[in-house]
Design a protein around this motif. Sequence first.
Motif: not given
Length: 577
Positions: A16-29
């Motif tokens: 239902d969601a495609s946000s991989k955790i490491k990439e998600l955190v990197a994007r927020a940073k």
Amino acid sequence: MAFTHLHVHTEYSLLDASSKIKELVARAKELGMDSLAITDHGVMYGVIDFYRAAREAGIRPVLGCEIYVCPGSRFDREIGVGEDKYYHLILLAENNEGYQNLMKIVSAGFVEGFYYKPRVDYETLERYSRGLICLSACLAGEVQRNLARGMYEEGKKAALRYQRIFGEGNFFLELQDHGIPMQKTVNQGLLRMSQDTGIPLVATNDCHYINREDEKSHDILLCIQTGKKVADENRMRYEGGQYYVKSEEEMKNLFPYALEALENTHKIAMRCNVEIEFGVTKIPQFDVPGGKTSWEYLNELCTSGFEKRYPEDDGSLRKRLDYELSVIQSMGYVDYFLIVWDFIHFARSHDIMVGPGRGSAAGSIVSYSLGITDIDPIRYNLLFERFLNPERVSMPDIDIDFCFERRQEVIDYVVQKYGRDRVVQIVTFGTLAAKGVVRDVGRVLDMPYAKCDAVAKMIPGDLGMTLDKALKTPELREAYDSDPEIKYLIDMSRRLEGLPRHTSMHAAGVVISRNKVDEYVPLSRAADGSITTQFTMTTLEELGLLKMDFLGLRTLTVIQNAVRQTEKTHGIHIDLN
């Protein structure tokens, strides 16, 4: 002003969601954010991975969940119709008590309330409300649903109920704007309600993918989930392409009339401070007979076993036994060895075939003396330090093979001894791997089967194969560079590759815990209805929980049958040892 995303779905909102955790955190940073939440649908599968990734990136992790609340009792299976089967609600853990309560709520959804979705009721929320901050969620939230139907007073009643449950200052009305006309209407109602009741506002974006351009690959993921094709008319969609991780600037442009609601996101994040403890063992206490201590009992069992194993010893092997016992005691694993000895003793005394031992545990005289293994470590020059080493603090790991047909009897014995709420099997995730994801995406894109099959067959079958590695093979590279349709197929597949696809029960892993398992980890329900942990084996070990592998080995069953048959037919008894 600072803004924090508090309504975020990761790869663990399965398909239902495609946000991989490491990439998600990197994007927020990258966007300059100092905090970020995780709020997957009904589950906490990803919270430990998220907590670690966020901490490593210097971002404050806000641990939460978007739960499903049913309008009546969680035990009713036929309550509510259509949209009103359950409402969405966001819960965020403010502190460790809140994190404990969140695990209890999420577990109750699976263990007690599961009906299509893991549902809880108001009674569950009231019982475990301490330490939690609550947001009214999306258009599927109870307050918003009433507002969308023009039932303002009903919506207000629901909001006041949530405020009463979670306490003043702990419940927020959630504004969202993804370009859906109904959200404009509902937001007007929420602004009015906030003025009428004094309940504060918070503005979120319902993040289901990371970047704006991930909309297409996310849409394909939804088709994989629902078994549809991209070209199908009537299917689930997230319209408008607004479900990505937006910058603070973009959020200000969306809500110029509610800047305080944006500020509240950061204030909430700063209130959330959960500390997760790693590496502290939580081994259950073994119930020792006759008023002895665990240490005395272990020594007694080892001495009696040692004398049977080494009747000719001149004292040199006894020294090694004493050394091993001292290491086991200093590392705090006395009860661990008694627990393992006990269920192996049960199996042997009930004529359930047990393997001779596998892995580094066979290097221990203690294991051999206790009958945990049947291989003499001295005869084969095996090292104890490969198994337990004071320099390397990690849980001992004894994998045990049992007769395939009777393995469950041993697990049942352990459940009966330690309690059903303290012994739980372990979850494992199936993922969208290289070949499989290409086939899934090809089907969703309605690509001719033969063409998609040909592409999948160009991917080598090596262990750990990825699409990036496969593209280094000349055949696939040539097809990728020369055929736009194949290029699109591979590009979309690469975005989705590695995402968890479904859960199942680990073939052998069982966790045995000191207190109820849901005090340490949230629980889930496997497809066959059995209860499992929501965290995988490696995560459980990092959290200091005792994990045992009860392996069902068909070979043992075959050997045992052969031994019995030989005795029956020829009157010859074979001692396997």
